[in-house]
Design a protein around this motif. Structure first.
Motif, PDB file in Angstrom:
ATOM      1  N   GLN B  38       0.843  -1.195   0.000  1.00 16.74           N
ATOM      2  CA  GLN B  38       0.000   0.000   0.000  1.00 16.74           C
ATOM      3  C   GLN B  38       0.878   1.245   0.000  1.00 16.74           C
ATOM      4  O   GLN B  38       1.598   1.512   0.958  1.00 16.74           O
ATOM      5  N   TYR B  39       0.793   1.992  -1.092  1.00 19.59           N
ATOM      6  CA  TYR B  39       1.472   3.277  -1.140  1.00 19.59           C
ATOM      7  C   TYR B  39       0.626   4.294  -0.386  1.00 19.59           C
ATOM      8  O   TYR B  39      -0.582   4.116  -0.199  1.00 19.59           O
ATOM      9  N   SER B  40       1.278   5.370   0.021  1.00 25.79           N
ATOM     10  CA  SER B  40       0.620   6.369   0.854  1.00 25.79           C
ATOM     11  C   SER B  40      -0.663   6.881   0.206  1.00 25.79           C
ATOM     12  O   SER B  40      -0.672   7.266  -0.968  1.00 25.79           O
ATOM     13  N   ARG B  41      -1.745   6.832   0.947  1.00 22.76           N
ATOM     14  CA  ARG B  41      -3.052   7.342   0.523  1.00 22.76           C
ATOM     15  C   ARG B  41      -3.607   6.588  -0.690  1.00 22.76           C
ATOM     16  O   ARG B  41      -4.440   7.119  -1.424  1.00 22.76           O
ATOM     17  N   LYS B  42      -3.140   5.366  -0.920  1.00 23.18           N
ATOM     18  CA  LYS B  42      -3.659   4.548  -2.013  1.00 23.18           C
ATOM     19  C   LYS B  42      -4.251   3.266  -1.464  1.00 23.18           C
ATOM     20  O   LYS B  42      -4.068   2.928  -0.293  1.00 23.18           O
ATOM     21  N   GLY B  43      -4.972   2.555  -2.299  1.00 26.27           N
ATOM     22  CA  GLY B  43      -5.525   1.288  -1.885  1.00 26.27           C
ATOM     23  C   GLY B  43      -4.484   0.183  -1.893  1.00 26.27           C
ATOM     24  O   GLY B  43      -3.530   0.226  -2.671  1.00 26.27           O
ATOM     25  N   PRO B  44      -4.633  -0.824  -1.039  1.00 18.86           N
ATOM     26  CA  PRO B  44      -3.694  -1.951  -1.058  1.00 18.86           C
ATOM     27  C   PRO B  44      -3.777  -2.709  -2.380  1.00 18.86           C
ATOM     28  O   PRO B  44      -4.855  -2.849  -2.952  1.00 18.86           O
ATOM     29  N   GLU B  45      -2.630  -3.193  -2.849  1.00 20.86           N
ATOM     30  CA  GLU B  45      -2.592  -4.007  -4.055  1.00 20.86           C
ATOM     31  C   GLU B  45      -1.945  -5.347  -3.725  1.00 20.86           C
ATOM     32  O   GLU B  45      -0.963  -5.420  -2.975  1.00 20.86           O
ATOM     33  N   LEU B  46      -2.503  -6.402  -4.272  1.00 17.72           N
ATOM     34  CA  LEU B  46      -2.019  -7.740  -3.968  1.00 17.72           C
ATOM     35  C   LEU B  46      -0.653  -7.971  -4.607  1.00 17.72           C
ATOM     36  O   LEU B  46      -0.460  -7.776  -5.794  1.00 17.72           O
ATOM     37  N   LEU B  47       0.300  -8.417  -3.769  1.00 15.80           N
ATOM     38  CA  LEU B  47       1.647  -8.736  -4.246  1.00 15.80           C
ATOM     39  C   LEU B  47       1.850 -10.227  -4.413  1.00 15.80           C
ATOM     40  O   LEU B  47       2.337 -10.701  -5.426  1.00 15.80           O
TER      41      LEU B  47
END
Lengths: 113, 112
Positions: B38-47
């Motif tokens: 999760q980048y700052s102020r962004k939604g989590p993305e599956l790694l």
């Protein structure tokens, strides 16, 4: 870009008020999830809808409600807002009811003053 | 005891370092393990997504699951400044995302 669209991105409202957050899932996804993220609690699951029906409930307060419409978009309604409701609210979607992967939107940042 | 424990950091490393991120959990029924970025102020993305114990590698990322110890890890090789983000572990007891339980996340900074 995950394909999940959330509006509004930011909103500021007063205690006692009511707000509605909107989510459009990825094209073809039938499940919509709502999460709340705060600094102290982390990412908390609120509720899931699958094809218009409520499928699972998490730590969602009675003051909060959600629904999924026939076009599969979803709304999260937050009422009688309190200062502690200030948080980032995420919508996520997946293809089926128990998807292996869910895709998050950018979030709606709610500040209650 | 919380279901999932994750050291919040922050963790700061120089570019090129190997990064190790970890989570422990208490629910022995967990079978599916994920790492989100999760980048700052962004939604989590599956790694990464793994099932049961073992290793999974994807480019510079390796996920490890040790169910006997109830311990999962994410390794990042040759870390880059673009890897600076918060990493959240997540797990579920069945193949149902509605039961996904997240760690609180570890904030990583990779310094050039």
């Amino acid at each position: 870009d995950s394909g999940v669209t959330q509006t509004p991105k930011h909103l500021i409202t007063a205690t006692g008020q009511r707000v509605t957050l909107r989510c459009s899932p990825r094209s073809g996804d039938l499940s919509v999830y709502w999460y709340q993220q705060s600094l102290d609690q982390g990412l908390q699951f609120l509720i899931q809808y699958y094809n218009g029906e409520e499928r699972a409930k998490g730590n969602i307060l009675e003051r909060f409600s959600a629904q999924q419409f026939p076009d599969l978009h979803s709304e999260l309604n937050l009422s009688s807002l309190e200062l502690g409701d200030s948080a980032l609210y995420f919508c996520a979607s997946s293809l089926d009811r128990g998807g292996n992967t869910i895709y998050f939107g950018e979030g709606s940042w709610l500040t209650v003053v | 005891q919380k279901e999932v424990e994750q050291d919040p950091g922050p963790l700061s490393v120089p570019e090129g370092a190997i990064v190790s991120l970890n989570c422990t959990y208490s629910n022995s029924a967990f079978q599916y393990f994920m790492w989100y970025r999760q980048y700052s102020r962004k939604g989590p993305e599956l790694l990464m997504y793994t099932y049961s114990s073992g290793n999974k590698e994807d480019g510079r990322f390796t996920a490890q699951v040790d169910k006997s110890s109830k311990y999962i890890s994410l390794f990042i090789r040759d870390s880059q400044p673009s890897d600076s983000a918060t990493y959240l572990c997540a797990m579920s007891a069945r193949d149902g995302s509605e039961k996904l339980v997240f760690g609180k996340g570890t904030k990583l900074t990779v310094n050039p």
